[in-house]
Every structure is written in structure tokens, then in C-alpha cells.
Design an enzyme around this catalytic site. Sequence first.
Site, PDB file in Angstrom:
ATOM      1  N   HIS A 167      16.464  -2.713  27.067  1.00 46.67           N
ATOM      2  CA  HIS A 167      17.425  -3.819  26.930  1.00 46.67           C
ATOM      3  C   HIS A 167      16.671  -5.065  26.464  1.00 46.67           C
ATOM      4  CE1 HIS A 167      20.791  -2.203  29.826  1.00 46.67           C
ATOM      5  NE2 HIS A 167      20.860  -1.678  28.618  1.00 46.67           N
TER       6      HIS A 167
ATOM      7  N   HIS B 134      28.695   7.789  26.000  1.00 44.88           N
ATOM      8  CA  HIS B 134      28.486   6.340  26.127  1.00 44.88           C
ATOM      9  C   HIS B 134      27.935   5.844  24.794  1.00 44.88           C
ATOM     10  CE1 HIS B 134      26.950   2.602  27.642  1.00 44.88           C
ATOM     11  NE2 HIS B 134      25.762   3.008  28.000  1.00 44.88           N
TER      12      HIS B 134
ATOM     13  N   GLU C 214      26.182   3.128  23.964  1.00 38.32           N
ATOM     14  CA  GLU C 214      25.012   2.262  23.839  1.00 38.32           C
ATOM     15  C   GLU C 214      23.964   2.930  22.956  1.00 38.32           C
ATOM     16  OE1 GLU C 214      23.730   0.650  27.607  1.00 38.32           O
ATOM     17  OE2 GLU C 214      22.627  -0.985  26.624  1.00 38.32           O
TER      18      GLU C 214
ATOM     19  N   ASP D 201      20.901   3.494  22.881  1.00 34.72           N
ATOM     20  CA  ASP D 201      19.856   4.428  23.337  1.00 34.72           C
ATOM     21  C   ASP D 201      20.373   5.869  23.378  1.00 34.72           C
ATOM     22  OD1 ASP D 201      21.411   3.270  25.400  1.00 34.72           O
ATOM     23  OD2 ASP D 201      20.015   3.908  26.938  1.00 34.72           O
TER      24      ASP D 201
ATOM     25  N   HIS E  68      27.841   2.362  33.094  1.00 29.45           N
ATOM     26  CA  HIS E  68      27.887   0.939  33.354  1.00 29.45           C
ATOM     27  C   HIS E  68      28.592   0.118  32.279  1.00 29.45           C
ATOM     28  CE1 HIS E  68      24.443  -0.359  30.615  1.00 29.45           C
ATOM     29  NE2 HIS E  68      24.544   0.923  30.458  1.00 29.45           N
TER      30      HIS E  68
ATOM     31  N   ASP F 201      24.597   7.377  32.092  1.00 25.80           N
ATOM     32  CA  ASP F 201      23.519   6.597  32.723  1.00 25.80           C
ATOM     33  C   ASP F 201      23.485   6.755  34.247  1.00 25.80           C
ATOM     34  OD1 ASP F 201      22.331   5.403  30.466  1.00 25.80           O
ATOM     35  OD2 ASP F 201      23.931   3.930  30.355  1.00 25.80           O
TER      36      ASP F 201
ATOM     37  N   TYR G  20      16.579   1.501  38.761  1.00 23.32           N
ATOM     38  CA  TYR G  20      17.630   1.687  37.754  1.00 23.32           C
ATOM     39  C   TYR G  20      18.980   1.223  38.315  1.00 23.32           C
ATOM     40  CZ  TYR G  20      20.038   3.836  33.821  1.00 23.32           C
ATOM     41  OH  TYR G  20      20.789   4.029  32.703  1.00 23.32           O
TER      42      TYR G  20
ATOM     43  N   HIS H  64      19.109   9.581  31.275  1.00 21.91           N
ATOM     44  CA  HIS H  64      17.701   9.150  31.315  1.00 21.91           C
ATOM     45  C   HIS H  64      17.001   9.856  32.469  1.00 21.91           C
ATOM     46  CE1 HIS H  64      18.302   5.745  28.603  1.00 21.91           C
ATOM     47  NE2 HIS H  64      19.335   5.378  29.327  1.00 21.91           N
TER      48      HIS H  64
HETATM   49 FE1  FEO Z   1      23.822   2.295  28.936  1.00 20.07          FE
HETATM   50 FE2  FEO Z   1      21.232   4.386  28.678  1.00 20.07          FE
HETATM   51  O1  FEO Z   1      22.571   3.288  28.002  1.00 20.07           O
END
Ligand code: FEO
Length: 393
Positions: A23, A79, A81, A83, A146, A165, A193, A226
Site C-alpha cells: 500500500h 477482489h 485491488e 495486488d 476489506h 484478503d 495484517y 496472501h
Molecule cells: Fe486488498 Fe491484497 O488486496
Amino acid sequence: MARKLTDRVSWVGKTDWELKKFHGDEFTTVNGSSYNSYLVRDEKTVLIDTAWLPYDKEFVKNLKEEINLANIDAVIALHGEIDHSGALTELMREMPENTPIYCTANGVKSIQGQYHKDWNFQVVKTGDKLLLGETTLTFIEAPMLHWPDTMFAYLDKENILFSSDGFGQHLASEFLYADEVEQDLLYNEAIKYYANILAPFGMMATKKITELMQMNLPIDMICPSHGLIWRKEPMQIVTKYLEWANHYQENQITILYDTMWNDTKKMAEAIARGMQNKDKTVTIKILNTAKNDKTDVLTEVFRSKMILVGSPTVNNGYLHSIAGILEMIKGMKLKDKKAAAFGSYGWSGEAVKQLTEYLKTCGFEVVNEGFRCMWTPDEATEKELEKFGEDLA
Ligand code: FEO
């Protein structure tokens, strides 16, 4: 390189050994991370998530070594995002043009907003199913875990929950499974996390986990996006999340301070002495916010039943590292934690009052008006500070 989880399911993600910040510069990932992507092969084959943008070509190259891309029937974007969606553009360039991407309505907004492509989005809601053959993938929306677009997916017969996540950790490992790594390290990364990414959404986490439990799904494995996969007693991390989401605190007090000429530092140490004198069982952490990593600071705040925040007064305010960390703490939306302020001053001395007020807006129960010390604490003031610490303990 693909790694087999079951006869039908393989991990095809990317382990990022060198990731040190996530981030932007917000989250320190001392132990690296991974972008987990999963390939599910039945009569239909689906790919769940991709990898972070800098690894897009490597991701697609490795995937092509595992499967002919034309044989992937659909992509599931749990998701949006970057990543997890970062390799989509590279992937879709090589896949049949009309390959569907299953995601939530907010997922479409997020992915289109970032990549500006008119891909074949298939919007799904909680309970929608994708028949793969013998197995079925069921989608479960998980907004604010999230991001508003997040969803989980459950694969029956294999009894696997793909949790995006949720339940993840920033932890690169040569192993795939949580039971294969050192548990203190694993749980330290898992709580870090949670504290840094998921803490503001504790109520949503509790609600979603309760809903999941009521579905009575057999779960043999939880595959987050992750870190390590939960295989042995996979519900252990779900139980932990319920604990963390429920106004979590340990018997810990964290003293945060920044200092110009060490007077506020002396105050922090004297307060800590008083606390230790009063209660030998309480864990006391003293952290200079200008010198300690903010990801660790937030994690210690998350663990605490009380925090103290100290800064000298400078330019009619407080120091910037304290301002920065308080902004981050405010965002965590913590509940049921106590707080107090302290700080030295030479002239105007507003900082303690300002900190006291700001701590209230951060949601803390502020237990007193704080402790102000003019100039350097002398022996008598240090005794008063110890007493202040004793009273707080
Ligand atoms: Fe919310 Fe691992 O991206």
C-alpha cells in the site's frame, strides 16, 4: 511454478520475497508476501485471482507452462485491488476475448476504474453458483473485508474457502501451508495484517463469519490471497478473527511518544516505571513514533487495553510523527480502549490538551486530563509522573 493442493486445485500465484512495503509506504512487510492465485480444474477450469502488476508477465508465463490459456473457461476476481488484479490486462490479452470474469458489481467498478477495459464481466451475488462439473463454486459477497467489492468463493467436494484478503498474512515462505511454518511468526503476521488492514471492519467480519458458520459448510482448507494456506484445523484462524473483531485487547499498555530534547521521553519512561511498580503483570511497550515502524505501532495499539500519547508542544501543536500515527489510529475505529496524553513544554504548552481532545475523536475513553511538564522533569516531577503511571495502571 504451479503447486498442487488437491487433484483439482493448484496454487499458481507469485511469492514476493523482496516486498518490504505494501500500500505504497503504509504497511511494512518485513517478511515479504505472496499473491495467491488458484487454478481449479474440473470439467470447466477457472482461475481465481491473479498477481500484482509488476509480476504480470511472469505470472502469465508461469500459468502458460501449467495450462493452455484457451482451456481456462473463466476468471474469478474475488477482489479488484491491484495486488490481485494486476496481471489481468496481460492475461486477457492472451486469452479468448470473451472469457468471462466473475466478480461483484463493485468488482466491475473497481476493475474497470483501474484498467479501463470492457471485458466480459459476469456480476455475481451471494449464493450464486458456478457449476464446474463434479464441483460447484458458490460466491459469498464479503463487502468491507476489506473493500466494498470483496467476495469469497466456496468450492464444494474439495471443501475449500477462497477468502480473498481475509485470513491472510504478508509472509513469503517456501511452504504453502500455515502448519508448516513457525507459529509465532505466522500469528504475528496474521494479527499485524488484521490490525493494519481489517481492524476498522470488525463488525463486518463478525457478521460475515457468523453468516458463514450458519451455512454449515464443511471447510477443509482456507485459501487466502496472501501468505500461507490454513489446512490443519483451518477454523483456528476464523476463531482468532472472531476474537480480534470483538473489541480485542491484551493486558498491555502502549506508550507512544515523540520528543525533541528527550524531556517527553523522560516522561514516558517515568510513567512506565510507575505502571510497572503498580502492576507487574501488565506488558508495557514504549515506542518512539518517529523511530518505530508504523505498522508495528498500530499492531501494538491494537493489542493494548490503554495507550498513552506524548509530545512536546511545538509551534502551538504536537510533533508530526504523533499527528501521523494518530490519523492512522483514528482510521482503525478501535473500541473499548482507554487513553491519556502527556508532554513537556517550555512556553505555550497546548499539545497535551490537543492530544486529549483528539484521542476522544479517535474513539478512546480518555481517563484524565493528561500530564504537562514545564521544561525538563526534575526529581519531584519524575515522582509525580510515576504516580500518574501507577494511577493509570
Ligand atoms: Fe486488498 Fe491484497 O488486496
